[in-house]
Each structure stands twice: as C-alpha cells, then as structure tokens.
Design a protein around this motif. Structure first.
Motif, PDB file in Angstrom:
ATOM      1  N   GLY A   1      -3.121   0.914   3.930  1.00 23.77           N
ATOM      2  CA  GLY A   1      -2.152   0.055   2.900  1.00 23.77           C
ATOM      3  C   GLY A   1      -1.192  -0.836   3.739  1.00 23.77           C
ATOM      4  O   GLY A   1      -1.180  -0.653   4.863  1.00 23.77           O
TER       5      GLY A   1
ATOM      6  N   GLN B   1       2.068  -3.894   2.892  1.00 25.63           N
ATOM      7  CA  GLN B   1       3.205  -4.468   2.021  1.00 25.63           C
ATOM      8  C   GLN B   1       3.346  -6.002   2.363  1.00 25.63           C
ATOM      9  O   GLN B   1       3.502  -6.186   3.517  1.00 25.63           O
TER      10      GLN B   1
ATOM     11  N   THR C   1      -6.585  -4.992   0.543  1.00 23.00           N
ATOM     12  CA  THR C   1      -6.365  -3.745   1.384  1.00 23.00           C
ATOM     13  C   THR C   1      -6.368  -2.683   0.360  1.00 23.00           C
ATOM     14  O   THR C   1      -7.097  -1.770   0.659  1.00 23.00           O
ATOM     15  N   HIS C   2      -5.756  -2.642  -0.642  1.00 25.98           N
ATOM     16  CA  HIS C   2      -5.486  -1.437  -1.590  1.00 25.98           C
ATOM     17  C   HIS C   2      -6.623  -1.311  -2.519  1.00 25.98           C
ATOM     18  O   HIS C   2      -7.521  -0.157  -2.540  1.00 25.98           O
TER      19      HIS C   2
ATOM     20  N   TYR D   1       1.695  -5.257  -4.547  1.00 30.86           N
ATOM     21  CA  TYR D   1       1.623  -3.936  -4.410  1.00 30.86           C
ATOM     22  C   TYR D   1       1.636  -3.227  -5.670  1.00 30.86           C
ATOM     23  O   TYR D   1       0.812  -2.216  -5.659  1.00 30.86           O
TER      24      TYR D   1
ATOM     25  N   LYS E   1      -1.389  -0.946  -6.938  1.00 31.32           N
ATOM     26  CA  LYS E   1      -1.275   0.597  -7.124  1.00 31.32           C
ATOM     27  C   LYS E   1      -1.462   1.016  -8.294  1.00 31.32           C
ATOM     28  O   LYS E   1      -2.202   1.974  -8.588  1.00 31.32           O
TER      29      LYS E   1
END
Ligand code: NAD
Length: 257
Positions: free
Chosen positions: A85, A87, A106-107, A149, A153
């Motif tokens: 992960g 940010q 990325t996530h 983010y 998520k």
C-alpha cells in the motif's frame, strides 16, 4: 490458534519488505508456512526463511513473473495476502490525477492482479485457499484529504465480498482486515510531514494507543488459517475501538477524579 494448519503452505505476502507486511511474513513463518514476499523495495530486515522477490503489484507482467518464479520453486500458493500500500494526501480539486491513480493502482489493481494469478493456481492445486487483503478503517469513515486511499480501501472490502462468493464452492475463502493506526513507516511518514499528529490520533482511539504491526498480523494469520474455516467475505476491524466510539471521552473511573 491452530499452529499446524499453515505448515508447509505457500503464502504470498505483498509489501512484505517492511511494516505490517513484514510482521505478517514473520507471523506466517512462525507456524511453518513457506513465505514469498512481493515488494518493490529491498527488505529493511531480511528474515531468514522468507523468499523476497522484486515485484511491482501495479504491473501485470511483474506480478505474472513473480507467480512464475513460485511455480518453478515449489507448490502453488494456498495463501495470498494483499498488503502492499501507499498513501497520497490531498483534497479533491487539488490532488493530481497521478496521485489518485497511483493509490488506486497499488491497492485495488494490486489486489485484482495478484488474485487473478493466485485463484487459478489455487483451483488447479485443488487444496482450497485463503485470500486476505488489508483494508483500513478509512474505508468506513470520511477522512478529508484521503479520497483515493479511502475509496481504494472501500473497494478492497467490496472486491473481497464479490470474490468470496465467486470462489466459495471451490474451498477458497476471501476476507479482509481493516487496521486502525498502526505504528509503521507509513504512519511515521505522515507524522513527519505533519499530515497526522500523534496526540490527535491517540486521543481518538478508545484504547489510547496505536496498534503494533504484530497485532494486525495475528488477525491476518487467523483468517489465513483453518481456524477461520467458516468465515468468508468479511472484513475484521482491528482498531482499538476507533470506529465504534460514540463520544470522544473516557469514563473517569480509572483513577481520574
Ligand atoms: N500503518 C497504518 O496505520 C495502516 C492502517 C490501515 C491500513 N494500513 C495498510 O496496511 C498496509 C501496509 O501498510 P504499512 O503501514 O505497513 O506501510 P509501509 O509503507 O510501511 O509498507 C508498505 C509496503 O508496501 C510496499 N509497496 C508499495 N507499493 C508497492 C507496489 N506497487 N508493489 C509492491 N510493493 C509495494 C512498500 O514498498 C512497503 O514495503 C497498506 O495496505 C496500508 O494501506 C496501514
């Protein structure tokens, strides 16, 4: 904890070079799993027994190469932990599209790309499997400056439910863990650049402390093991009570008058 169900199983841990991923790698290693870390960086502390591969989870070819190396070296993965992960902080309207895209890639792409490689191998091996992804409490609340983010998520919790249903009859379980603030380099970076303040963070946690990486790793290990054999599609929150707190006031009967 069933210490034996993970012994000998191959586990891919993305972002295993440091922080929560390193703690997850160690925790799986402790119970005898064969751990392979996919990371862009060189590990901070190389753990004996972990196979470190340089893989960028946002890159389809790189992920495919990582899984191809595992194919050559032994049994296919029965565990995939999507932990890698990053940010980027910024308000919508001021944040660049490049920053937005990097976080989503990325996530969310990372989860999709790794699961796309892992699931067919788990099916072919025919021994079931467990996929555990690291979400965040950011998935459930509105945190200013953390648009990509939080959205990524929340996307992880959603893809977890979808994939869980898609593979449930094949003996593959898919779950997520949503940590609260955990003391790692990711948080240290935010403390250093001033986008987070420790006093404010701790004040907001009913348990009045940050999580240790190992406290998240042990939840991941539970979801990866046969101890959680009837749990699929869920996200377990490990946040010291952060998301369930109503008022930001501790009761005064702990010695305070
Ligand atoms: N630390 C916290 O408070 C916290 C809270 C909730 C969720 N999380 C989540 O937990 C996970 C781990 O966070 P952490 O605090 O250990 O962060 P960290 O920055 O210490 O570690 C993240 C690791 O992911 C790797 N990584 C990043 N991009 C990658 C890519 N494209 N390919 C391969 N590897 C890549 C990094 O190199 C690094 O080793 C992340 O998904 C993060 O969003 C962290």
């Amino acid at each position: 904890m069933d210490q034996t169900s993970l012994a000998g199983r191959t586990a891919v841990v993305t972002g295993g070079a440091r922080g929560i991923g390193d703690a997850i790698a160690l925790s799986l290693l402790e119970v005898g799993a064969r751990v392979v870390s996919f990371d862009k960086i060189t590990p901070v502390a190389r753990r004996e027994g972990v196979r470190y591969l340089e893989v960028d989870v946002t890159d389809e070819a790189s992920v495919a190469e990582g899984f191809a190396v595992i194919d050559k070296e032994g049994e296919a993965p029965r565990i995939l932990v999507n932990n890698a992960g990053i940010q980027r902080v910024g308000l919508v309207g001021r944040m660049s599209f490049a920053d937005w895209s990097a976080v989503m890639a990325t996530h969310l792409n990372g989860f999709f790309l790794c699961a796309s490689q892992a699931v067919p191998r788990m099916i072919e091996l025919g021994k079931g499997g467990a996929i555990v992804s690291i979400a965040s409490t950011a998935a459930f609340v509105g945190l200013p400056g953390r648009g990509p983010y939080s959205a990524a998520k929340a996307g992880i919790t959603s893809l977890t439910r979808v994939l869980a249903v898609e593979v449930a009859q094949l003996g593959i379980r898919v779950n997520a863990v949503a940590p609260g603030f955990t003391r790692t380099q990711l948080i240290q970076q935010a403390l250093d650049d001033g986008s987070l303040q420790e006093g404010w963070m701790v004040e907001r946690v009913p348990m009045r402390r940050l999580a240790k990486p190992d406290e998240i790793a042990r939840v991941v290990r539970f979801l990866a093991s046969d101890d959680s054999s009837y749990i699929t599609g869920h996200t377990i929150v490990a946040d010291g009570g952060w998301t369930i707190q109503g008022v930001n006031q501790a009761p005064d009967w702990l010695g305070k008058k």
